[in-house]
Design a protein around this motif. Structure first.
Motif, PDB file in Angstrom:
ATOM      1  N   GLU A  79     138.894 111.060  20.792  1.00  0.00           N
ATOM      2  CA  GLU A  79     137.581 110.415  20.812  1.00  0.00           C
ATOM      3  C   GLU A  79     136.919 110.513  19.438  1.00  0.00           C
ATOM      4  O   GLU A  79     136.352 109.538  18.944  1.00  0.00           O
ATOM      5  N   GLU A  80     137.025 111.660  18.798  1.00  0.00           N
ATOM      6  CA  GLU A  80     136.447 111.848  17.467  1.00  0.00           C
ATOM      7  C   GLU A  80     137.130 110.930  16.452  1.00  0.00           C
ATOM      8  O   GLU A  80     136.467 110.304  15.621  1.00  0.00           O
TER       9      GLU A  80
ATOM     10  N   GLU B 218     135.880 107.409  16.961  1.00  0.00           N
ATOM     11  CA  GLU B 218     134.527 107.245  16.435  1.00  0.00           C
ATOM     12  C   GLU B 218     134.536 107.126  14.921  1.00  0.00           C
ATOM     13  O   GLU B 218     133.823 106.293  14.356  1.00  0.00           O
ATOM     14  N   GLU B 219     135.353 107.921  14.237  1.00  0.00           N
ATOM     15  CA  GLU B 219     135.472 107.816  12.783  1.00  0.00           C
ATOM     16  C   GLU B 219     136.053 106.460  12.394  1.00  0.00           C
ATOM     17  O   GLU B 219     135.595 105.829  11.431  1.00  0.00           O
TER      18      GLU B 219
ATOM     19  N   ASP C 287     133.413 103.823  12.568  1.00  0.00           N
ATOM     20  CA  ASP C 287     132.523 103.854  11.410  1.00  0.00           C
ATOM     21  C   ASP C 287     133.143 103.098  10.235  1.00  0.00           C
ATOM     22  O   ASP C 287     132.465 102.333   9.549  1.00  0.00           O
TER      23      ASP C 287
ATOM     24  N   THR D 156     135.252 100.810  21.629  1.00  0.00           N
ATOM     25  CA  THR D 156     134.006 101.304  22.207  1.00  0.00           C
ATOM     26  C   THR D 156     134.092 101.332  23.723  1.00  0.00           C
ATOM     27  O   THR D 156     133.689 102.304  24.360  1.00  0.00           O
TER      28      THR D 156
ATOM     29  N   ILE E 172     136.267 104.287  24.738  1.00  0.00           N
ATOM     30  CA  ILE E 172     135.565 105.570  24.624  1.00  0.00           C
ATOM     31  C   ILE E 172     134.660 105.770  25.834  1.00  0.00           C
ATOM     32  O   ILE E 172     134.596 106.852  26.397  1.00  0.00           O
TER      33      ILE E 172
END
Length: 85
Positions: free
Chosen positions: A10-11, A14-15, A18, A64, A67
């Motif tokens: 998940e991290e 998310e990166e 970005d 998205t 997630i």
């Protein structure tokens, strides 16, 4: 152990989102700039940038949604563990 793996994934997602967001904004600025050179090659490159622009948005939306689904699964697992205790 499995939940730690999910958190790491998940991290990473998310990166990645970005990074995709930064490039999406950059491509958006390029697409908004008027082109004064009427070469077919230039037009093809701009068309390709537009296609990539749409692809970045599609990928970000897909990630998205994934997630959100992972978060829901984690919540359900946590609730089930609390009930089992």
């Amino acid at each position: 152990e499995f939940s730690m793996l999910i958190l790491k994934i998940e991290e990473s997602i998310e990166e990645s989102l970005d990074i995709l967001d930064e490039h999406y904004k950059s491509m958006n600025k390029i697409l908004q700039t008027p082109v004064f050179f009427d070469s077919i090659e230039v037009r093809q490159v701009i068309s390709s940038i537009g296609t990539c622009h749409a692809a970045v948005l599609q990928i970000a939306n897909k990630l998205t949604n994934d997630i959100g689904m992972i978060s829901e699964i984690n919540k359900k697992d946590s609730e089930e563990e609390k009930i089992a205790e």
